[in-house]
Design a protein around this motif. Sequence first.
Motif: not given
Length: 248
Positions: A27-51
């Motif tokens: 029931w978990i679908e990994v939709i992406g991975e980030a290696e640093d904080g700045r990339s994390a902010v961009q990916m969280i806001d663009s991909l809008q993950p649940d978790l």
Amino acid sequence: MAIRALIVEDEPLARQTLREFSRELSWIEVIGEAEDGRSAVQMIDSLQPDLVFLDIQMPELSGLQVVEKIQHEPAIIFTTAFDRHAVSAFELEALDYLLKPFGRERFRIAAERARQRLGQSVDVPSLRERLSEAEAKRSSPLSRIFVRHGSGIVPIQIAEVTRFEASGDYVRVFVGGNNYLIEISLSDLEHRLDPVRFRRVHRSHVVNIEHVASMRPYDSRRLLIRMRDGSEVVASRSGSQQLRDLIF
């Protein structure tokens, strides 16, 4: 329905572990991975993950700084190798806290907790609101701390602590007949304690005045403090004088 998860971790091995453990839960679908904080902010806001599995200590931005900057607000499970970050994680009321290295069962428990929370329609404060509340808490005395116990983290009420003792770069917490190590200096911890209740009686000892059973002269200048749990601490000359001024 699958929970869409993002892995934010700067250590390749830790990313691999999170990826493999996630794949074992259908029931978990990994939709992406980030290696640093700045990339994390961009990916969280663009991909809008649940978790988001979010490392606290990373290049560019820390995990807590990521929380400050994101617009989308997913559920968060913090991951880190450092015990001292537990207070920050729990003050933010993260879903859970994974202390590296963690195993499959500990991961499964954290993930299941996230699944249950995401399946509930509850009104909870936003991450930024919780971050603001956590900052306010840091300006007031601690009411509880979190310590590592086995594979998990448990809360301890500060009022129940008998004393703190410096142990190298760590502090040993004595409470309820047990003792635990936390990764923080005694000086840093002292600044977060209520000065009415806790007194530093020696460079290596902070005692809870309300847990003092008795005091008697150790020599001409120093006092021997006996705590209610039966332990004893010899106060320094300055610490002894402060206690005399307080009590006599």
